[in-house]
Design a protein around this motif. Structure first.
Motif, PDB file in Angstrom:
ATOM      1  N   SER A  37      35.586  16.827  59.438  1.00 43.02           N
ATOM      2  CA  SER A  37      36.311  15.808  60.189  1.00 43.02           C
ATOM      3  C   SER A  37      36.642  14.572  59.349  1.00 43.02           C
ATOM      4  O   SER A  37      37.016  13.548  59.881  1.00 43.02           O
ATOM      5  N   ALA A  38      36.481  14.671  58.029  1.00 43.88           N
ATOM      6  CA  ALA A  38      36.819  13.519  57.186  1.00 43.88           C
ATOM      7  C   ALA A  38      38.318  13.498  56.960  1.00 43.88           C
ATOM      8  O   ALA A  38      38.901  14.485  56.545  1.00 43.88           O
ATOM      9  N   ASN A  39      38.941  12.373  57.280  1.00 42.01           N
ATOM     10  CA  ASN A  39      40.395  12.368  57.123  1.00 42.01           C
ATOM     11  C   ASN A  39      40.894  11.261  56.199  1.00 42.01           C
ATOM     12  O   ASN A  39      42.069  11.112  55.996  1.00 42.01           O
ATOM     13  N   ARG A  40      39.979  10.481  55.661  1.00 41.73           N
ATOM     14  CA  ARG A  40      40.449   9.468  54.729  1.00 41.73           C
ATOM     15  C   ARG A  40      39.355   9.152  53.725  1.00 41.73           C
ATOM     16  O   ARG A  40      38.177   9.420  53.954  1.00 41.73           O
ATOM     17  N   HIS A  55      30.276   9.836  54.864  1.00 40.57           N
ATOM     18  CA  HIS A  55      31.505  10.514  54.463  1.00 40.57           C
ATOM     19  C   HIS A  55      31.206  11.978  54.153  1.00 40.57           C
ATOM     20  O   HIS A  55      31.948  12.871  54.552  1.00 40.57           O
ATOM     21  N   ARG A  78      30.748  13.932  57.247  1.00 39.33           N
ATOM     22  CA  ARG A  78      32.023  14.242  57.905  1.00 39.33           C
ATOM     23  C   ARG A  78      32.774  15.326  57.160  1.00 39.33           C
ATOM     24  O   ARG A  78      33.432  16.167  57.765  1.00 39.33           O
ATOM     25  N   LEU A  79      32.685  15.293  55.816  1.00 39.47           N
ATOM     26  CA  LEU A  79      33.334  16.336  55.024  1.00 39.47           C
ATOM     27  C   LEU A  79      32.789  17.710  55.402  1.00 39.47           C
ATOM     28  O   LEU A  79      33.531  18.662  55.607  1.00 39.47           O
TER      29      LEU A  79
END
Ligand SMILES: [Zn+2]
Length: 408
Positions: A93-96, A85, A88-89
């Motif tokens: 690109s972290a979306n959830r 996570h 991705r942050l």
């Protein structure tokens, strides 16, 4: 020399339904992982130790019955979810908020027992409760169970199957008596088999892979257009199409790799491949470009991984200029050419095979192939040895294994 530890995940099905206690364990484990993820997010920590310190007491309280080792393993899973996570942050690109939806549990080899003769896995649930899972065994499974040189690694339980990791030291690669050098492109591996003064072209063609990819690409575009008004449906459909084609491609790549390696083994060859590390997809071209690089990298990965298990030496070389250099006079051509490489000195050859000659030349001149030599002038144009062709993919069922990869 560092001995590599190789890990292979072997999938087993159960003889009976999963016992209710084990189902409860899966649910408890998921809950524990998700709780640990929440704690980690709040406290901004990702390491297993930090998570354990922060949350063990609470989790122990919330899941009083779960076996302590499983709880530790839940922290580990949560830690890796949190790390992904965070990655991705950083990449934006972290979306959830991450959480685990799938039912599964993972445990290390101290926490379960496996009867390797009967094929029964004994999994503790709580202090006073174990479940026994009788596994369905085939010859393939027996190969791993009966061989003492495999030790046991982690066990991952899903509602319908279990994956057990088998570990083994990598065998020492043999001293090669010949070399196979392979240039990879979208539809084939082309190259040469060189033994002293004999240099013979070899080919492994997998054009179906490019066809599957193209078809997948077209279908995906169509689906997206058709379901443009409903993003969720479109996404789901694409994903399903994607994983099906993905399996088809991977299945074929495994077959190609096996064919190439069996050939190499039968001739005691070292395998020379280009090092694809530095190669980036060309974004300015069509989407196709982006799609087509994946199978190539994957095929290299599979060949390397399988070669390690089989003790086949693999040599990776820098591919710079390999497609533009003349192996006879050494001059470098300026532009990319058509299907054939042509040089002023009179040398001409299929572009891909020519590139493989240059890879081989690099490997040998840098002394990476032991004392082997090679003479590009001895190249035999008239015979091509076929290592693999699409007809060989004629469907036999894949054996349900998955690669976990190698750990150093
Ligand atoms: Zn030349």
């Amino acid at each position: 020399m560092i001995v590599q530890m190789l890990v292979k995940g072997v999938v087993f099905r159960f003889g009976d339904e999963l016992p209710p206690d084990a189902k409860l364990l899966l649910e408890d484990f998921r809950l524990a992982v998700n709780n640990a993820i929440r704690v980690g997010l709040q406290a901004k920590v990702t390491s297993r130790n930090a998570l354990t310190k922060l949350a063990y007491k609470d989790l122990r309280h919330a899941h009083p019955k779960i076996y302590a080792q499983h709880l530790a393993s839940a922290f580990e899973v949560a830690g890796s979810v949190l790390k992904n996570h965070r990655r991705r942050l950083r990449a934006g690109s972290a979306n959830r908020i991450p959480h685990i939806r799938r039912l599964f549990m993972k445990t290390e080899n101290q926490a379960y027992k496996l009867d390797r003769v009967k094929g029964v896995a004994d999994l503790p649930i709580r202090a006073d409760c174990h479940v026994e899972l009788s596994l369905v065994l085939s010859d393939y499974h027996r190969r791993y169970l009966d061989n003492d040189s495999y030790s046991l690694g982690s066990l991952t339980l899903f509602p319908d199957r279990v994956i057990i990791a088998f570990r083994r030291n990598a065998p020492r690669p043999y001293d090669p008596e010949s070399v196979i050098s392979l240039d990879i492109n979208e539809r084939s591996l082309d190259g040469v088999l060189a033994k002293n003064d004999d240099v013979v072209p070899v080919k492994a063609e997998f054009s179906e892979v490019a066809i599957i990819q193209q078809r997948h690409h077209d279908r995906r575009k169509r689906l997206q257009k058709k379901k443009a008004h409903d993003r969720r449906t479109s996404k789901g459909l694409c994903r399903r199409e994607g994983s099906r084609d993905h399996h088809r491609v991977e299945y074929r790549l495994h077959r190609v790799a096996n064919a190439v390696l069996s050939f190499a083994e039968s001739r005691k060859s070292a395998v020379v491949l280009e090092d694809l590390k530095g190669i980036k997809p060309r974004w300015n071209k069509e989407m196709n470009r982006r799609l087509s690089l994946w199978p190539r990298r994957k095929l290299h990965q599979i060949i390397e991984y399988k070669a390690q298990w089989r003790g086949i030496p693999v040599i990776k070389v820098d591919p710079r200029y390999s497609s533009r250099t003349c192996p006879i006079c050494g001059s470098i051509q300026n532009s990319r050419m058509g299907a054939e490489f042509k040089c002023e000195c009179g040398w001409h050859l299929d572009r891909h095979i020519n590139a493989s000659l240059n890879l081989l030349h690099t490997a040998i001149s840098k002394g990476m192939a032991g004392g082997l030599r090679f003479n590009p002038g001895a190249f035999q144009h008239d015979v091509v040895m076929t290592l693999y062709e699409p007809a060989m993919a004629a469907r036999s069922e894949p054996n349900g294994t998955s690669c976990i990869g190698a750990v150093a």
